[in-house]
Every structure is written in C-alpha cells, then in structure tokens.
Scaffold this active site. Structure first.
Site, PDB file in Angstrom:
ATOM      1  N   ASP A  57       0.839  -1.097  -0.188  1.00 41.56           N
ATOM      2  CA  ASP A  57       0.227  -0.120   0.329  1.00 41.56           C
ATOM      3  C   ASP A  57       1.122   1.380   0.065  1.00 41.56           C
ATOM      4  O   ASP A  57       2.223   1.411   0.030  1.00 41.56           O
ATOM      5  CB  ASP A  57      -0.861   0.408   1.686  1.00 41.56           C
ATOM      6  N   ASP A  98     -10.428   1.757  -3.513  1.00 35.76           N
ATOM      7  CA  ASP A  98     -11.193   1.430  -2.174  1.00 35.76           C
ATOM      8  C   ASP A  98     -12.668   1.786  -1.993  1.00 35.76           C
ATOM      9  O   ASP A  98     -13.371   1.309  -1.685  1.00 35.76           O
ATOM     10  CB  ASP A  98     -10.954   2.390  -1.744  1.00 35.76           C
TER      11      ASP A  98
END
Ligand code: DGJ
Length: 721
Positions: free
Chosen positions: A452, A518
C-alpha cells in the site's frame, strides 16, 4: 523489419506499421498506425518522402522534423524533448546519429537502437524504439553527461509520437480516492493539453492513457492513438498541436527543480513511454493486454480467489475472530487469505505504528503463527499488508530516525492520514525496511504482499541539502520490490495506493495485480474497471465482492451485481463472512466455482467493451482466443430512458460458426414487476451464427438499475451454413 534506402525502416507487427527515418538528427517516426502492408525498400523510402511537408511562410526556411525526442535546435518550437543546461549553456543540443542497430528481442519484438552524440554539448543519447508482436510501441531514452568535469542539469526528457490531423478529439483520465479513472473528452485544438502529476506516486487522477482519435471514437469505432508513461513517480503526459499542424502525443518523467543533476559520466534513463493505436479502444487495449500477457513473469491464468480482511474487520484484529473467518473463507472456496492493515506494533488505528514492522504481540501473543497455520491447514495461501514507504510520527521508527523522513527542511510536510514518507533512497532507511519486510515474509513464508501507499509526497526533500527526492524515491521503491522478489521468487505483490493510485506499467513490471479502488461499490466499479481495463487485462485488476452495503458510498447491491462485477477481474471477497448466513455462503461458493470454471477464458480471452447506444447499459464480454466460447455481461448502470434495452450485439465471435447462447443461471435475472417477461429465447437459450450475434444481436431482459445479467456463448456442435 524492412530497411529502405537512406535509413528509413519499416517495422510491422500485430496490424501496426511504424516507419522510422534515421540518420542525421534523432530518429523520426513517419507513420504510426495501421499496417501499410509488405513494402519493398524503395516504397519504404517513398513513405518518408511523401510525408515531407511543403515549406511555408512563417516558421524556419526548412521543414522541421518531429523527432522521437523533439529537437529545439532544429526549429521545433513546441515542447522540447530535452530541457536542461550546464549553468545556462548547452540548452538546445544538436544530436548527430552515430549508429543505428536493428535488433529482435527474445520475445520477438523489433527494436531500433539509435546512438547519438552532441560533442559540443558533451552529451550522448541512446533512443530505443520497439514494436512488440502485439503492435504496442515503446520508446526509451538514456542520456549521458560526457563532460569530464561539469555536471548537466536535466529538467525534462520527453518522448514523442506523431498523430495525424484526423485525430480531433482527446480523451484523458482523472480521478480521486474512491473514483479513479474518470474520462474527460475535449477537442484536440492547437496548443498543449498537459497533464502533470506531482504527487510522488502515480496518482488517482493520473491519466493512465492519453488518447487522441477521430471524432466520437469509441470502444468499437474510430481510429485512436494513445500513450502511457510507465512510471510510478511524478510524470507528464501531453497532447500538443502546433500552428503548423503537427499533432504530438508525448510523455516522460516530471522532474522537480534541481532534482536531477547528471554528474560527469552519469546516465539518466527515462521511463518507458508506450504507444498503442487501434480501430476503436478495444483494439488499442488488446495491444497492451497481449503485450503484458506475453511477459515471462505474467501471472498464470489460475489466479487464487482471495479474501481480504480490510472491509471485514478493519483494525479490529483478533486471533479467534480471524481464525473463524479463515475457516468460513475456506468453506466457500477462498484460496488466499490476506491479512490487511493492523497486525503490527501499535497499529490499533491509522494514527500510529507505520514503520514498526514487527507483529504486535498485544494482539497476536503467539505472533501470526496460529492464524497462518490455520490458513495453511485449510489449503489457502497467506497474504499480508505492508505500507513500506510510510511512517507514522507516532512510531518507534520515527522517534529513532526522524532524519529518515522526506521533507523540505526543518519543518515536516503536512501529514496525510497521520503519516509521513520515509526516504528510501537513504541506504540505512532502505536496509531497515528491506530487513523488516524480508524477516516477516520469511518467518511466515508469505505468498502475497498487498503493498500500500496512502499519501502524496509533499515537498519531498532529502539528504543533507534537502533537495527534491521523488526521482530517487521512485527508483528506490522499484529496487526494494525487486530485491524482495529476488529473495522470495514465489512471492506475489499487489500494487495498492489508497486504492488505485499506483496503476502504471512501471510498478507492474514487478507486481502481479493492482487494487483498482477503495470503492467496492459495484456500480462505481463498473466505471472504474471499464477504464482501468484499457491498460490492464482483467487478471491484473483486483476486484472484490463486498458486503451488500458499500462502505464507500452507502449504496446497497444484490449479490448478482456485486459478484457479476467482480467476476471480470481478479476475484476476491472483502466481507466478514462470519456474518453471512448459509444461503449467502452457498451463493458465494457458487460464484467462486463459476469464476474458477471460466477463469481460463476470462484471463486469456479478448475483452470486448461493446458500444451500445444507451449509456445506461454497460455491455462487455470476454471471447476466447479461438472464438469457441465467450461470456457477456449486461449491466444497468442507471435507469434508462427506454423501456427495453433493445437488441444487444455480442461482438468478437466467428461469423461463420454457430453458437449456443444461454443465460448464466446465477445471473439470469428477470425483474418481477407488472408483467415483465424475459425475451422468448431466454428460458431455453438459442442457437445463432456468430455473424447474427455480432452484427444483429439479441434481445435481453429489461433490468432495474444497478442489476446485471450474463450469458454464456459456446460453439454449437453443428457448423452453420
Ligand atoms: C488503503 C487500501 O486501499 C485499503 O484497501 C486498505 O488496505 C487500507 N489502506 C488499510 O489502511
């Protein structure tokens, strides 16, 4: 490859021709587009000759060629390919080609490597033009400072491809967290349409592709040219049209002030700029897909179906709960269990812990072992989340090494998600992060890392002089990934960055999947993935089935819509399955089984996004390379102004072959409302020639908004006459 007289070369592959004129200055691309056929050497020369424009009043008294690296010293007054200087001198180098090598790569790509020099400016340049078997063009450059004592300040290096006057429209992309890859359409007028990215990562708003094409070009129609900059740091992509009528698509790295000073003897290597041409966007996208699929390291068509714990438990990690979740996951057919953010020291929420890559024994008293053992016992792989470039000021790492944080000077940049960025170009910081990742990956024999990167780089100064450091940072990240992969050759890595903010072919040279967004809301995903797939084949696009209620939007969707959307990516589940009842678990199991059954088709076939006149209906499908079968999906992305969807074409099939078409039972919905019926063929399926399916189409059931149906198409046993 045919070499014409006077250094004109014709490269042909995958339906694309590239005619390149070499010699004198830097190489010039004379034709980039549709295959010109098998030309003899004199015709190849004639292509170049016939492309020389007339001299006109106004600009310089000779024709100014557009080189792959546009040359200011020849009179190119658009954006130059090279911007740099030696304390003001040598700002417009005049490169002379010394040698051109024609090569063929192991994978069958044709390559022209041009070595050029400017002795006065003491610079040498190598430009590589490659045409892959899929018809994808790639451009690379390496600039060396040959001066014995003086540095060369490099401000920009851009590589350019020509586009013809008939390309009158531009489509580029923007986006934001939770809504990546939104297309914007403009007229391609004179001037520069410039997309710059200074986020220090690829960016949710990156124009993954910058496209120019004929009026109203679409997935299936028009002619379109597009470029992509394969770089995960700051970059620049532009479409430019001069008053002389020259159209250009170009791109390269964006260098911050003073960021790149080449020491004597030092070389700068540009990111690769890719160019794809197609009749319609589908054809353009296949050049990328086929190119990526031909890479030796491309992930196999058996993508493990994963469960990611983020939207299941967020930061509420608990051994018992996660072990139960692993059990249920295995029961429904999950093949890879991924433990997301929250497993390491001090990480109870997003305000602390980043950088302290040690398992938090407050939460995991016996380390991750009990969970990992259960995951393995149940036949699943184990994946783990890291955010290697980041540090929370509230962490042992930040307290011990404040000097490792990127920033412009004594004060730190503003925090984003309570975090700062580590200077990975610092050898000690790099060694620490590599050491910790390596240790954890080794201890648990991690199969998959979700990598990430949750903030932009703001004023990323580094070193004693706090000079701009995005370039070094980007290279260091690549080095870090590469080193880990060398040490753990089986390891797979997902590129995630607040969702889809690191989607580019630079990171994808070394990773196996991207997390597209997301937002797991299936409606949003229909749009995000439609455009992400222009660059990436579906197997590289992580796509998860979330819970019925989407956390990112508050919308609710039935399982068909969620699963039928994720089906066309690299499938996963992101939901606390402990709370799924037996019916939902069984349905999920059935969807996973369906995906596994068709995975070979989905991940090796050609992806067709279909132009259907009604924008409220998304139609897409995957057709096997041998055209023996296909799966298509029909998705109502909004309410329609029409009562019925009308005839829907199923393109890509062999016109001379007869096919059986049947609804996929899991997604064969017929809305139950005031007399709605399915079209007559829906119940039993229908057999029709590919010509009819592709050119005429079939009726499909009317859909309520945010619902979908799917059909499976298989070659019928008898051949149509
Ligand atoms: C952002 C990612 O995109 C999410 O999937 C999740 O991993 C969170 N970060 C965790 O902090």
């Amino acid at each position: 490859m045919t070499t014409g007289t006077d250094g004109v070369v014709h490269l042909r592959a995958g339906g694309v021709s590239l005619v390149v004129e070499t010699g004198g200055g830097l190489p010039r691309i004379v034709h980039w587009g549709e295959d010109l056929g098998d030309l003899d050497p004199s015709s190849v020369r004639a292509v170049a000759t016939s492309s020389v424009p007339p001299v006109v009043s106004g600009p310089v008294d000779e024709v100014v060629p557009l080189a792959v690296l546009p040359e200011a010293h020849r009179g190119w007054l658009g954006t130059p390919g090279l911007s740099g200087h030696r304390r003001g001198r040598h700002f417009a180098p005049a490169f002379v080609t010394a040698a051109v090598e024609a090569q063929t790569s192991d994978g069958g790509a044709q390559r022209l490597v041009t070595h050029a020099r400017d002795d006065d400016a003491a610079l040498s340049l190598t430009v590589t033009i490659e045409l892959a078997p899929s018809g994808l063009v790639s451009l690379d450059a390496a600039l060396t400072n040959d001066h014995p004592t003086e540095p060369y300040q490099l401000d920009a290096l851009l590589l350019a491809l020509p586009v013809p006057t008939l390309a009158t429209e531009i489509v580029d992309f923007t986006g934001r967290h939770l809504r990546e890859r939104s297309p914007q359409r403009h007229r391609f007028t004179q001037g520069t349409h410039l997309r710059e990215n200074r986020r220090g990562r690829t960016g949710a708003d990156a124009t993954t592709l910058l496209l120019a094409g004929t009026p109203s070009f679409s997935f299936e129609s028009g002619e379109v040219w597009g470029v992509h900059v394969a770089w995960s740091g700051n970059h620049r992509t532009l479409a430019e049209r001069s008053a002389e009528g020259q159209g250009v698509l170009a791109g390269g790295e964006l260098l911050l002030p003073g960021e790149l000073e080449l020491a004597p003897g030092e070389t700068y290597t540009s990111p690769t700029v890719y160019g794809a041409w197609g009749r319609g966007l589908n054809a353009l996208s296949w050049r990328f897909h086929e190119y990526l699929r031909a890479r030796p390291g491309h992930p196999s068509a058996r993508r493990p179906v994963l469960l990611n714990t983020w939207e299941a438990v967020y930061f509420h990690q608990d051994v018992d709960a996660l072990t139960q979740l692993a059990d249920v996951a295995a029961d429904v057919g999950i093949e890879r269990f991924v433990l997301d953010d929250g497993w390491f020291r001090g990480r109870r929420d997003d305000t602390a812990g980043l950088g302290d890559w040690y398992v938090d024994t407050d939460v995991w008293p016996q380390g991750l072992h009990p969970l990992v053992e259960r995951v393995r016992e149940r036949g699943m792989q184990f994946g783990l989340w890291f955010e290697p470039e980041m540090v929370n000021p509230d962490s042992d790492l930040a307290r011990a090494h404040p000097e490792w944080i990127l920033g412009p000077g004594p004060s730190l940049p503003p925090e984003a998600r309570h975090q700062q960025v580590l200077d990975l170009a610092d050898p000690d910081a790099f060694a620490y992060v590599l050491g910790r990742l390596d240790a954890v990956i080794s201890e648990y024999d991690v199969d998959f890392v979700k990598w990430d990167h949750n903030r932009d780089l703001v004023a990323p100064g580094r070193g004693p002089r706090r000079t701009a450091g995005t370039h070094e940072q980007t290279l260091a990240v690549y080095r870090l990934v590469d080193t880990l992969r060398e040490r753990h050759p089986r390891l797979e890595i997902e590129s995630c960055s607040s969702g889809g903010a690191r989607v580019d072919l630079g990171i994808l040279q070394r990773t196996d999947r991207v997390w597209a967004s997301d937002s797991i809301d299936a409606l949003e995903r229909q749009h995000i993935e439609r455009w992400t797939r222009l660059l990436l084949p579906p197997e590289l696009v992580g796509s998860h089935i979330g819970s019925a209620w989407a956390a990112a939007t508050g919308r609710t969707h039935e399982l068909e819509m969620r699963a039928g959307t994720a089906f066309f990516g690299s499938l996963g589940i992101e939901r606390d399955l402990r709370h799924a009842d037996a019916e939902e678990r069984a349905a999920l199991q059935a969807w996973i089984a369906l995906y596994q059954q068709h995975q070979e088709l989905l991940h090796t076939g050609r992806f067709h996004t279909v132009d259907h006149g009604d924008p409220s209906l998304h139609v897409h499908g995957v057709v096997a390379q041998d055209q023996a079968e296909a799966i298509y999906s029909f998705v109502a992305v909004a309410t329609s102004e029409y009562a019925r969807p009308g005839l829907v074409r199923l393109p890509g099939l062999d016109p001379d072959v007869s096919y059986d078409v049947r609804p996929v039972p899991l997604a064969a919905r017929v809305e139950k409302f005031m007399g709605f019926t399915a079209p007559p063929w829906w119940a039993d399926g229908i057999t029709l020639p590919g010509s009819v399916l592709s050119r005429h189409g079939v009726q499909i059931p009317a859909l309520f908004p945010e619902r979908l149906t799917m059909v499976h198409v298989q070659r019928a046993t008898a051949v149509a006459r």
